[in-house]
Design an enzyme around this catalytic site. Structure first.
Site, short mmCIF file in Angstrom:
data_model
loop_
_atom_site.label_atom_id
_atom_site.label_comp_id
_atom_site.label_asym_id
_atom_site.label_seq_id
_atom_site.Cartn_x
_atom_site.Cartn_y
_atom_site.Cartn_z
N GLU A 139 -16.56 13.89 -12.43
CA GLU A 139 -17.43 12.83 -12.93
C GLU A 139 -18.01 13.11 -14.42
OE1 GLU A 139 -17.45 9.60 -11.68
OE2 GLU A 139 -16.16 10.15 -10.16
N SER A 414 12.03 -8.76 17.49
CA SER A 414 12.67 -10.00 17.42
C SER A 414 11.48 -11.12 16.91
CB SER A 414 12.97 -10.45 19.02
OG SER A 414 13.94 -9.74 19.49
#
Length: 897
Positions: A139, A414
């Site tokens: 950071e 399907s």
């Protein structure tokens, strides 16, 4: 009275002064007399030019620089004083940002997005050095060198902001991030950034670096409602002591603050792992870990079962999805939305959500697993009339691991047939629900699909029947007819971004490279339900800031006609057939409402494993009001984690949730477009009768003819132990038939339909008739039961006409295996010979019934042979092999499989 004015003109010449001007006039006159004209001269006033000397330049630069320095000094003091003022005013309390609140569709508060329960403070002495150094490395690597502001980072951020023409780069130090989290709102404005900088400078003057880092780690947001390093470690890894964290866990935590919603391991384990690798590389480059530690930590896979969620998890899957959507529409971070004091209004239907979550908590709704890995599921319900998402649950244990499977791709099986095969065919205008498709065992350029139906490859079949029974071959055959490109384009219009590798016929059966999500399936089926118009699924309706000002308000985009209303209506019609008797989704019933939908099942696909178990099962269905998708399966599929049941369990789950959630809702119906082309099927068959004829050993069927030319009849039969009717004969143009493929001791049920060859439509079934086939007892003659002396006259000798040895004349001796003289009597053959239909049948040999029972030929010659000689039999009217002797009667031989 009109007044008159006299206008006098005075020549310029009369006003010229004497002297030089008069001389000029004289010269002009002389030139004119000589034929020359004097040129006219334009006189301009010359301005003096200012000369910039080196001395002047230095003076300007000096005063400019002095002004800049003065402004800088004044600005610095203002910033410093402002920072000190804010810090002193809040030094004792260090107020946190205000929690945002989420509301349901009725404006009722659901929950606050942040409470003190989400935060646990830890002292700096309890924070491992490697953990603190990891955050500094990622950071703010110059954290211990600068005085709260990193001007190198600020300069880089300014350049990026100028290029982007907006505030896109933070350039914030750890101290600035702490200032923002403690005192400020989260908007990116120059004023807010200046105030942030002033507080950062004040913090750096009043606290040590260790104290600042301690406050930062206790306040930073880590996603999934966790604030502070201790809460994050417990949430993601189940560890209360930070000293127990491993290197890969430290790197994972250090990578989250940059984008908490994207990089936390619960929401996005893959992205989290990628981010972890970046952090580990930075830690290695800065000498915090060795290369072996880095490589080992990069390879670890996150286990969500280690997570420990907080208790306040009401409606969590829906709320988390809504927050993600709010981030998209407002361009704010998750931290900003959760801690910014916003009012977030959603589409949540509390009743439907509660019902859905209760069903997910009921273990009886899911298959039992052999170990700790549970069968998982996901469900989403949306109102396709306005796109509002009513409810969603992302898994059975979403509160534990936060993985929303509603947006996780799986293989649809399907349930994808309407997307790539039937849908585009109907949209073309060349195919209709009554169109005839082919169900033949066939390969398509090396691709050889197979049917899983009990009665396979039945040849011609209507589109409605093919999708109702979820037959595979017709779907592939149809896609081959319309073209794979057409199927892909239709799927793209419905919102599916399929891979380039999916350009093949397997997509007709849902065989995809990456799969699709329940969210995407709901979006697509909503188009069918909404008359072919696009549907924008959403959860956010309104967002207000803490001052009550509207930050965002949902406005539905203009709808698009993605498929014609007629095609959408046809699709709804054929999908309704799936939920009717005989369809794969027949158990989908919702409070007396019409229901359309499609099941989906995918095979396990594990190489070398022979098993009928499945990987994924689906049901996607809709009523005239709502559309819903249900998926079930294991998160990680292997040979020990497969589904034994099929898609019926998702149909049942759909029915339970939708029935309860829609119980008190007004009912409506699917709207039929005005331009729909629709042909009526033939009228139903009346007068149907079925009778067992003991003497003939068959079932005689008869019915009354229906009106119309080109009408034939289809006969269906179901044996008592079978679940469904089967079509045993097609295209019967008579009004009577007989079924000879029966077995003694069994019970059969029959019905007949009319079929119009022109329209390719079939009527509803006739009345059903049940027929019981008795078991016939055979009485043996006394001379057979007590044969006596075989050498006695009249016993056993051919010349005496005895019964011990039957002359070899084909009158019943079971010795040759010849169908004409074999032992088996019923069609289908005996141990002596196999009749054409191939069924196993058994009865008493003809020579044992003393002439009362004949031997029916297996070759269809229509004669019966008596044990003591030949005589014409009833076989003349009973053609066994397709050679009828009487036009009003037809033998039924089941279709060959």
């Amino acid at each position: 009275m009109r007044r008159r004015f006299l206008v006098y003109t005075v020549s310029n010449r009369d006003r010229r002064p004497q002297g030089r001007q008069g001389e000029g006039s004289r010269l002009m006159a002389e030139r004119q007399s000589s034929g020359r004209t004097a040129p006219q001269k334009k006189t301009t006033k010359k301005k003096g030019k200012r000369k910039f000397t080196l001395r002047n330049t230095l003076i300007v630069l000096f005063f400019t620089g002095a002004l800049v320095v003065l402004c800088g000094i004044i600005g610095y003091f203002i910033i410093t004083l402002n920072g000190e003022k804010i810090l002193n005013a809040n030094k004792d309390q260090f107020n946190f940002a205000e929690s945002s609140v989420v509301y349901d569709r009725d404006g009722n508060q659901i929950l606050k997005l942040f409470t003190d329960e989400n935060r646990e403070n830890v002292e700096y002495s309890q924070i491992p050095k490697l953990l603190a150094d990891a955050f500094v490395a990622v950071e703010d690597r110059r954290f211990r060198e600068h005085s709260g502001l990193d001007f190198i980072s600020i300069g880089r951020a300014v350049v990026k902001d100028i290029v982007a023409r907006s505030a896109v780069e933070g350039g914030s130090t750890i101290t600035q991030q702490l200032a923002k989290n403690m005192f400020l709102s989260h908007d990116k404005t120059i004023l807010r950034k200046a105030t942030e900088a002033s507080i950062a400078l004040a913090l750096d003057r009043n606290f040590t670096k260790d104290q600042i880092l301690e406050m930062y780690l206790n306040r930073i947001f880590f996603g999934q409602r966790a604030s502070g390093i201790k809460a994050a470690a417990e949430l993601y890894f189940g560890k209360e002591d930070l000293n127990d964290l491993e290197v890969w866990e430290i790197a994972t935590l250090a990578g989250i603050p940059k984008a908490p919603s994207a990089f936390n391991p619960l929401s996005n384990p893959e992205k989290s792992k990628e981010r972890r690798a970046v952090v580990l590389q930075l830690m290695y480059e800065q000498g915090l870990i060795t290369k072996s530690q880095m490589d080992e930590a990069k390879a670890v896979d996150y286990d969500p079962d280690k997570a420990k969620r907080p208790n306040n998890t009401v409606f969590m899957a829906f709320v988390d999805y809504a927050i993600d959507e709010a981030m998209r529409v407002t361009n704010k971070t998750e931290e900003e939305l959760r801690l910014g004091g916003y009012e977030i209004h959603t589409t949540l239907n509390v009743k439907a959500q509660t019902i859905m979550e209760d069903e997910f908590k009921n273990d009886d709704n899911f298959e039992k697993s052999g170990d700790e890995q549970k069968v998982q599921g996901a469900m989403i319900v949306a109102d396709h009339r306005n796109g509002e998402i009513e409810a969603m649950v992302g898994g059975r244990d979403y509160a534990k691991n936060g993985w929303n499977r509603v947006v996780v791709p799986r293989q649809p099986g399907s349930s994808f047939k309407p997307i790539t095969s039937y849908g585009p065919a109907l949209q073309s205008g060349n195919w209709f629900p009554w169109s005839t498709l082919r169900d033949d065992k066939e390969c398509f350029n090396g691709y050889c699909p197979s049917d899983s139906n009990r009665n396979k490859y039945i040849g011609p079949v209507s589109m409605s029947q093919a999708i109702k029974e979820s037959r595979n071959l017709p779907a592939v055959w149809l896609l081959n007819q319309i073209g794979v490109g057409t199927g892909l384009e239709f799927a793209k219009n419905l919102g599916f971004n399929l891979s380039s590798e999916d350009r093949n016929l397997a997509i007709a059966l849902g065989g995809l490279t990456h799969g699709v999500t329940p969210m995407e399936m709901t979006q697509a089926y909503s188009v069918f339900a909404n008359g072919g118009k696009s549907v924008d699924l959403h959860t956010i309706t309104l967002i207000k800031d803490k001052n009550g000002l509207t930050e965002y308000e949902y406005k539905a985009p203009k709808s698009k006609q993605l498929m014609s209303p007629e095609a959408a209506w046809y699709m709804t019609q054929i999908l309704q057939g799936v939920t009717e008797q005989g369809g794969t989704g027949a158990r989908a019933k919702v409070s007396g409402r019409p229901v359309a939908g499609k099941t989906g099942t995918t095979q396990h696909g594990i190489p070398g494993l022979k098993s009928a178990a499945n990987r994924d099962v689906w049901f996607v269905g809709y009523t005239p009001e709502w559309t819903a998708a249900v998926w079930m399966g294991y998160d990680k599929t292997d040979k020990d984690h497969l589904l034994k049941k099929s898609s019926g369990q998702t149909v049942d789950f759909f029915t339970k949730v939708m029935n309860a959630a829609m119980k008190d809702m007004p009912k409506s119906s699917f709207k039929k477009p005005s331009g729909v082309k629709e042909t009526k099927p033939p009228t139903g068959v009346n007068g149907f009768n079925a009778v067992y004829i003991q003497e003939r050993g068959d079932v005689q069927l008869s019915w009354t003819a229906v009106e119309g030319s080109n009408v034939s009849y289809r006969i269906y039969r179901k044996e008592a132990s079978e679940p469904d009717f089967k079509r045993i004969l097609d295209q019967v143009d008579a009004i009577a038939a007989e079924d000879i493929s029966i077995e003694q001791g069994k019970s059969y049920e029959y019905y007949v339909t009319a079929y119009d060859a022109n329209t390719k439509l079939e009527s509803a079934s006739s009345a059903k008739v049940k027929v019981d086939i008795p078991i016939e007892e055979i009485q043996l003659p006394d001379d057979v039961l007590n044969p006596g002396d075989p050498n006695a006259p009249g016993n056993g000798q051919p010349e005496d006409g005895g019964n011990g040895q039957v002359p070899p004349d084909g009158t019943g001796q079971p010795d040759s295996g010849n169908p004409e003289g074999g032992q088996g009597e019923t069609p289908g053959g005996s141990p002596g010979g196999e009749a054409p239909n191939g069924n196993d049948g058994e009865s008493a040999p003809g020579w044992l019934d003393n002439g009362n029972s004949g031997n029916r030929n297996g070759n269809g010659n229509g004669q019966e042979n008596n044990a003591r000689g030949n005589k014409p039999g009833r076989g003349n009217n009973r053609p066994d092999a397709g050679n009828p002797h009487e036009s009003s009667s037809t033998s039924i031989v089941p279709p060959q499989e």
